[in-house]
Design a protein around this motif. Structure first.
Motif, PDB file in Angstrom:
ATOM      1  N   ALA A 188       0.842  -1.205   0.000  1.00  0.00           N
ATOM      2  CA  ALA A 188       0.000   0.000   0.000  1.00  0.00           C
ATOM      3  C   ALA A 188       0.874   1.251   0.000  1.00  0.00           C
ATOM      4  O   ALA A 188       0.580   2.231  -0.696  1.00  0.00           O
ATOM      5  CB  ALA A 188      -0.930  -0.010   1.214  1.00  0.00           C
ATOM      6  N   GLN A 189       1.970   1.221   0.766  1.00  0.00           N
ATOM      7  CA  GLN A 189       2.853   2.391   0.821  1.00  0.00           C
ATOM      8  C   GLN A 189       3.603   2.574  -0.489  1.00  0.00           C
ATOM      9  O   GLN A 189       3.738   3.689  -0.983  1.00  0.00           O
ATOM     10  CB  GLN A 189       3.806   2.251   2.006  1.00  0.00           C
ATOM     11  CG  GLN A 189       3.058   2.502   3.323  1.00  0.00           C
ATOM     12  CD  GLN A 189       3.910   2.295   4.549  1.00  0.00           C
ATOM     13  OE1 GLN A 189       4.850   1.496   4.523  1.00  0.00           O
ATOM     14  NE2 GLN A 189       3.587   2.993   5.633  1.00  0.00           N
ATOM     15  N   GLU A 206      -4.562   5.408  -1.423  1.00  0.00           N
ATOM     16  CA  GLU A 206      -5.314   6.340  -0.583  1.00  0.00           C
ATOM     17  C   GLU A 206      -6.505   5.654   0.072  1.00  0.00           C
ATOM     18  O   GLU A 206      -7.180   6.231   0.927  1.00  0.00           O
ATOM     19  CB  GLU A 206      -5.784   7.518  -1.430  1.00  0.00           C
ATOM     20  CG  GLU A 206      -4.612   8.366  -1.911  1.00  0.00           C
ATOM     21  CD  GLU A 206      -4.935   9.139  -3.173  1.00  0.00           C
ATOM     22  OE1 GLU A 206      -5.396  10.286  -3.037  1.00  0.00           O
ATOM     23  OE2 GLU A 206      -4.740   8.606  -4.288  1.00  0.00           O
ATOM     24  N   VAL A 217      -3.103   4.479   6.521  1.00  0.00           N
ATOM     25  CA  VAL A 217      -3.786   4.222   5.245  1.00  0.00           C
ATOM     26  C   VAL A 217      -5.277   3.990   5.508  1.00  0.00           C
ATOM     27  O   VAL A 217      -5.635   3.048   6.220  1.00  0.00           O
ATOM     28  CB  VAL A 217      -3.205   2.975   4.542  1.00  0.00           C
ATOM     29  CG1 VAL A 217      -3.863   2.781   3.176  1.00  0.00           C
ATOM     30  CG2 VAL A 217      -1.696   3.063   4.416  1.00  0.00           C
TER      31      VAL A 217
END
Ligand code: AMP
Ligand code: GLY
Length: 456
Positions: A74-75, A80, A103
Motif C-alpha cells: 500500500a505504501q 489512498e 492508510v
C-alpha cells in the motif's frame, strides 16, 4: 485516487467493476453530498488479483494474510484507500496494520473482526446490543450439549424442529450443521469441542434468508439494498453447503423498509456496542438474517461483503462507490451522499467446476466469456488463472494464454433485467454461451422469488 483491493475472487472483481463503472471523475458531483468530490480518475490496483481483475486494475503479488506485506505494498503504491475483500486478512490483523500506517482502510481491526471469527463473541455482542437473534448456548462438554439439544428440540408449539450446531471459529461455511438427526447433531458438537473447546448450539430460525450489507464507519451505520444468496449446492436448496451458488437483489418479498429496520435494530446497535467496547467497527458488516414470523432475526455476521451476494447489490449501484467506501473508511459516512441504486434487479449465477464443493477439478479451459458479455452480462472471475498453451499445433512455438479454472467457484455471471424473471433469464442465457468441461450451475437461482412464491 489510488485504491488497492485485496483478494482474488468474484467479490473483489465485482468491487473493482463497480468502482470503475461509477468512477466519480466521470460523474456529476454527487448530489446531496457535503464532501468535496475528487476530480481525479481512479487508479485501481489489486493484490493478488485474478485475470478478470487484471482487465480493470494493475495486479500485484502479495501475501494477503501478512499485515507487513500488505502495508508495504500500500505504501509503495501510495494507496489512498485499501479495500480488504476476504475475512482471513482481517482476522489476521491486516486492517490494524494499515490504519496504524495511516492508510484509510475498509475492513475492521482484528478485535472487531471477531464478530465473524467467533460465533460465541458475536452472540455476546448481540446480547449486549439487544439485537434480535436465535437463542443460543455455548457448550463445553457432553452434558451441556445434551442440555442444549433438549432445550431446543421443540418449538413453542411443541413440534420437533431441527437442531443448529455451530463451530465457533472460521470454517469457510462448513462449520454449521442443521439437522433433525440427534446423533449427527451430537457428533458435530463433539467434533467442534475436540477442535476448539466449545460449540454453539442455537434455536432454529424458520423463514426466508436475506443478506444486508451495512457500511459502518465506527459511529454511523448505513445499509445497502438486501440480497438473497443460495448456499446449498443443489437445486431446491438440497445438497452440501458451498461458498454460495448465486444471488439476486432486490428482494421483491421483503417488507417495506426492511433495510432501515436492519440498521435500526441490528447495525446501529452493533456499531454503538463495538464503539463502547473501544473496538469500533470500520468496514462492511454483513448481516445474515432469517425473516421469521416474529420478525427479522440475525443468523450470522460476517465482517466483509458477501460472495456472491454483494455482486448482485453492487451491479445495481448508480452512484460513485469510491467516495462512499472512502467515507466509511475515514469516519465521515454521515456526511456522504446516499448511494443510489437502479430499479432493475440483478441476478448472479455461479459457474462451478466439476466436483465442487467436495473436490473441484481445476485446469479446465474456459471459453465463451466474450460471447456472454456481448449478450449484456458482466462476467466476474471467481477462480480463474491463465495458462500458456501452445497455440500452434505445427510446433512453431507460438503461445497463447488460455483461461482455465483454478478454483471451485469459477465465474459469476451477472445480469440485469426489467424484472427479476428477465434478470435471471438473461443470466442463464449468457451462462449457456460459456463452456467449461464438467462445469455446472444451479438452475433455480432466483426462481422462487421471480415466480412470487416466497411469502412471509
Ligand atoms: P452460518 O455459517 O452461520 O451462515 O450458517 C450457514 C447456514 O446455516 C445459514 O445460511 C443458514 O441457512 C443455516 N443456519 C445457521 N443458523 C441457523 C439457525 N439458527 N436457524 C436456521 N438455519 C440456520
Ligand atoms: N455469501 C456467503 C458469504 O459470503 O459468506
Amino acid at each position: 485516487m489510488k485504491i488497492l483491493v485485496i483478494g482474488t475472487g468474484g467479490r473483489e472483481h465485482g468491487i473493482l467493476e463497480a468502482l470503475r463503472r461509477t468512477d466519480p471523475s466521470a460523474h456529476d458531483p454527487a448530489a446531496g453530498s457535503t464532501a468535496p468530490v475528487d476530480p481525479r480518475p481512479l487508479e485501481l490496483f489489486a493484490a493478488p488479483g485474478n485475470p478478470g481483475m487484471a482487465q480493470l486494475a494493475e495486479c500485484r503479488a502479495v501475501d494477503p494474510a501478512s499485515p507487513a506485506a500488505v502495508v508495504a505494498l500500500a505504501q509503495e503504491l501510495g494507496a489512498e484507500l485499501v479495500v480488504v475483500g476476504p475475512e482471513a486478512p482481517l482476522v489476521a490483523g491486516v486492517a490494524d496494520a494499515l490504519r496504524d500506517a495511516g492508510v484509510p482502510t475498509l475492513g475492521p481491526d482484528q478485535a472487531a473482526a471477531r464478530l465473524e471469527g467467533s460465533k460465541a463473541f458475536a452472540k455476546e455482542v448481540m446480547a449486549a446490543a439487544k439485537v434480535p437473534t436465535a437463542q443460543a448456548r455455548t457448550c463445553i462438554d457432553d452434558a451441556t450439549v445434551a442440555e442444549a439439544l433438549d432445550a431446543f428440540a421443540t418449538s413453542g408449539a411443541g413440534t420437533p424442529v431441527p437442531w443448529v450446531v455451530k463451530a465457533d471459529g472460521l470454517a469457510g461455511g462448513k462449520g454449521v450443521v442443521v439437522t433433525t438427526d440427534r446423533a449427527e447433531a451430537e457428533q458435530h458438537a463433539t467434533d467442534c469441542i475436540a477442535k476448539e473447546g466449545q460449540v454453539v448450539i442455537e434455536e432454529y430460525l424458520d423463514g426466508p434468508e436475506a443478506s444486508v450489507f451495512c457500511l459502518l464507519d465506527g459511529t454511523t451505520a448505513r445499509a445497502l439494498p438486501a440480497a438473497q444468496d443460495f448456499k446449498r449446492a443443489g437445486d431446491g436448496d438440497l445438497g452440501p453447503n458451498t461458498g454460495g451458488m448465486g444471488a439476486y437483489s432486490p428482494l421483491p418479498w421483503a417488507p417495506e423498509g426492511f433495510e432501515d429496520e436492519v440498521v435500526r435494530t441490528v447495525a446501529q446497535p452493533v456499531a454503538d456496542e463495538m464503539a463502547r467496547r473501544g473496538t469500533p467497527f470500520v468496514g462492511v458488516l454483513y448481516v445474515g438474517l432469517a425473516l421469521t414470523a416474529a420478525g427479522p432475526r440475525v443468523i450470522e455476521f460476517n465482517v466483509r461483503f458477501g460472495d456472491p451476494d454483494s455482486q448482485a447489490v453492487l451491479a445495481r449501484l448508480d452512484s460513485p462507490l469510491a467516495p462512499l467506501l472512502l467515507a466509511t473508511a475515514t469516519g465521515t459516512l454521515a456526511d456522504a451522499a446516499e448511494p443510489t441504486f437502479g430499479e432493475q434487479p440483478a441476478c448472479v449465477v455461479v459457474l462451478a467446476a466439476d466436483g465442487y464443493p467436495a473436490s473441484p477439478v481445476t485446469g479446465g479451459a474456459i471459453t465463451g466469456i466474450a460471447e456472454a458479455e456481448a449478450r449484456g452480462a458482466v462476467v466476474l472471475h471467481a477462480g480463474t488463472r491463465t495458462e500458456d498453451v501452445s497455440g500452434d499445433p505445427a510446433g512453431q512455438g507460438a503461445r497463447t494464454p488460455q483461461l482455465v479454472a483454478s478454483g471451485g467457484r469459477v465465474l459469476d455471471v451477472v445480469a440485469r433485467g426489467a424484472d427479476l424473471a428477465h434478470a435471471r433469464e438473461n443470466a442463464y442465457a449468457a451462462l449457456s454461451l460459456i463452456d467449461l468441461p464438467g462445469g455446472w450451475a444451479r438452475t433455480d437461482i432466483a426462481a422462487e422469488a421471480a415466480a412470487g412464491r416466497i411469502t412471509l
